[in-house]
Design a protein around this motif. Sequence first.
Motif, PDB file in Angstrom:
ATOM      1  N   GLU A   1      49.517  23.772  42.685  1.00  0.00           N
ATOM      2  CA  GLU A   1      50.296  24.981  42.461  1.00  0.00           C
ATOM      3  C   GLU A   1      50.291  25.359  40.974  1.00  0.00           C
ATOM      4  O   GLU A   1      50.137  26.535  40.625  1.00  0.00           O
ATOM      5  N   ALA A   2      50.454  24.335  40.115  1.00  0.00           N
ATOM      6  CA  ALA A   2      50.452  24.575  38.666  1.00  0.00           C
ATOM      7  C   ALA A   2      49.097  25.116  38.225  1.00  0.00           C
ATOM      8  O   ALA A   2      49.018  26.035  37.410  1.00  0.00           O
ATOM      9  N   MET A   3      48.039  24.562  38.787  1.00  0.00           N
ATOM     10  CA  MET A   3      46.699  25.016  38.426  1.00  0.00           C
ATOM     11  C   MET A   3      46.465  26.445  38.899  1.00  0.00           C
ATOM     12  O   MET A   3      45.868  27.246  38.184  1.00  0.00           O
ATOM     13  N   ASN A   4      46.938  26.745  40.087  1.00  0.00           N
ATOM     14  CA  ASN A   4      46.776  28.108  40.591  1.00  0.00           C
ATOM     15  C   ASN A   4      47.554  29.115  39.744  1.00  0.00           C
ATOM     16  O   ASN A   4      47.118  30.245  39.566  1.00  0.00           O
ATOM     17  N   TRP A   5      48.707  28.671  39.232  1.00  0.00           N
ATOM     18  CA  TRP A   5      49.446  29.551  38.335  1.00  0.00           C
ATOM     19  C   TRP A   5      48.633  29.826  37.069  1.00  0.00           C
ATOM     20  O   TRP A   5      48.563  30.966  36.594  1.00  0.00           O
TER      21      TRP A   5
ATOM     22  N   GLU B   1      42.373  32.712  33.761  1.00  0.00           N
ATOM     23  CA  GLU B   1      40.990  32.243  33.650  1.00  0.00           C
ATOM     24  C   GLU B   1      40.053  33.349  33.161  1.00  0.00           C
ATOM     25  O   GLU B   1      39.139  33.091  32.389  1.00  0.00           O
ATOM     26  N   ARG B   2      40.323  34.583  33.638  1.00  0.00           N
ATOM     27  CA  ARG B   2      39.418  35.673  33.262  1.00  0.00           C
ATOM     28  C   ARG B   2      39.343  35.860  31.745  1.00  0.00           C
ATOM     29  O   ARG B   2      38.352  36.350  31.227  1.00  0.00           O
ATOM     30  N   PHE B   3      40.406  35.424  31.029  1.00  0.00           N
ATOM     31  CA  PHE B   3      40.407  35.603  29.576  1.00  0.00           C
ATOM     32  C   PHE B   3      39.350  34.740  28.899  1.00  0.00           C
ATOM     33  O   PHE B   3      38.839  35.086  27.867  1.00  0.00           O
ATOM     34  N   TRP B   4      39.099  33.570  29.451  1.00  0.00           N
ATOM     35  CA  TRP B   4      38.067  32.757  28.798  1.00  0.00           C
ATOM     36  C   TRP B   4      36.722  32.845  29.516  1.00  0.00           C
ATOM     37  O   TRP B   4      35.703  32.928  28.873  1.00  0.00           O
ATOM     38  N   SER B   5      36.759  32.877  30.859  1.00  0.00           N
ATOM     39  CA  SER B   5      35.472  32.911  31.561  1.00  0.00           C
ATOM     40  C   SER B   5      34.742  34.215  31.275  1.00  0.00           C
ATOM     41  O   SER B   5      33.531  34.249  31.212  1.00  0.00           O
ATOM     42  N   GLY B   6      35.516  35.302  31.076  1.00  0.00           N
ATOM     43  CA  GLY B   6      34.881  36.588  30.836  1.00  0.00           C
ATOM     44  C   GLY B   6      34.761  36.933  29.365  1.00  0.00           C
ATOM     45  O   GLY B   6      34.368  38.043  29.026  1.00  0.00           O
ATOM     46  N   SER B   7      35.085  35.969  28.470  1.00  0.00           N
ATOM     47  CA  SER B   7      35.183  36.322  27.056  1.00  0.00           C
ATOM     48  C   SER B   7      33.847  36.796  26.481  1.00  0.00           C
ATOM     49  O   SER B   7      33.816  37.692  25.656  1.00  0.00           O
TER      50      SER B   7
ATOM     51  N   MET C   1      46.205  27.566  27.375  1.00  0.00           N
ATOM     52  CA  MET C   1      46.294  27.385  28.825  1.00  0.00           C
ATOM     53  C   MET C   1      44.968  26.933  29.412  1.00  0.00           C
ATOM     54  O   MET C   1      44.927  26.304  30.462  1.00  0.00           O
ATOM     55  N   ARG C   2      43.882  27.246  28.695  1.00  0.00           N
ATOM     56  CA  ARG C   2      42.573  26.790  29.131  1.00  0.00           C
ATOM     57  C   ARG C   2      42.518  25.257  29.118  1.00  0.00           C
ATOM     58  O   ARG C   2      42.048  24.624  30.060  1.00  0.00           O
TER      59      ARG C   2
END
Lengths: 116, 116
Positions: free
Chosen positions: A82-86, A91-97, B80-81
């Motif tokens: 649950e914590a990970m899903n939060w 994620e888009r902030f780093w994966s799409g950076s 958070m990453r």
Amino acid sequence: MVNYQQRLGRTFAALVDPTRRAILARLEREDGASVTELAAPFAIKLPAVMKHLDVLDDAGLITRSKRGRTVTVRLSPEPMREAMNWLRRYERFWSGSLDRLAAYAESKEAEARKRR
Amino acid sequence: MVNYQQRLGRTFAALVDPTRRAILARLEREDGASVTELAAPFAIKLPAVMKHLDVLDDAGLITRSKRGRTVTVRLSPEPMREAMNWLRRYERFWSGSLDRLAAYAESKEAEARKRR
């Protein structure tokens, strides 16, 4: 009943302490360990380790089962899901950076072209 | 210098509070918000919101920039990453749970066959 927000808060609170994180990391590698085994690597005393186990147990991150005089501790990783899903929504902030950097560079270039 | 374990602890501590999580969630949707805008949905007073922003700032989760009398708050998601990567090692417990269940059933079957 503990709701979603309370569960999240309890999970994150349990993960604040480095000793508790080390206990969870060990239980990730070993399928069950006794309290004595878990306490061995730490400089802190057994009652302090027991308190950390209470916090992890309250957060639903471990289970404890007693057989004779030995208490076996096991990982119960579900709350971390649950914590990970939060955290995943960020994620888009780093994966799409890199993509965003490219888009930004392109828009700046287009702007510069217009100005000429 | 704050090391990896200290950073992790600080990030998780910042995420314990539901108001702070709500602020981060809002900054995930909006690219920058003023302190007044951020405080609006909460029943708590402005100084309490400011304290939460201090915690988020200390954890490196937001940046604040002042222009005239307006302070604009922006998300700084990098810590958070690291937290997510720490949690990621437990991912196999849930993503692989069906595989492991199948493997377990198979091993029990093999055992039963041996006994016959």
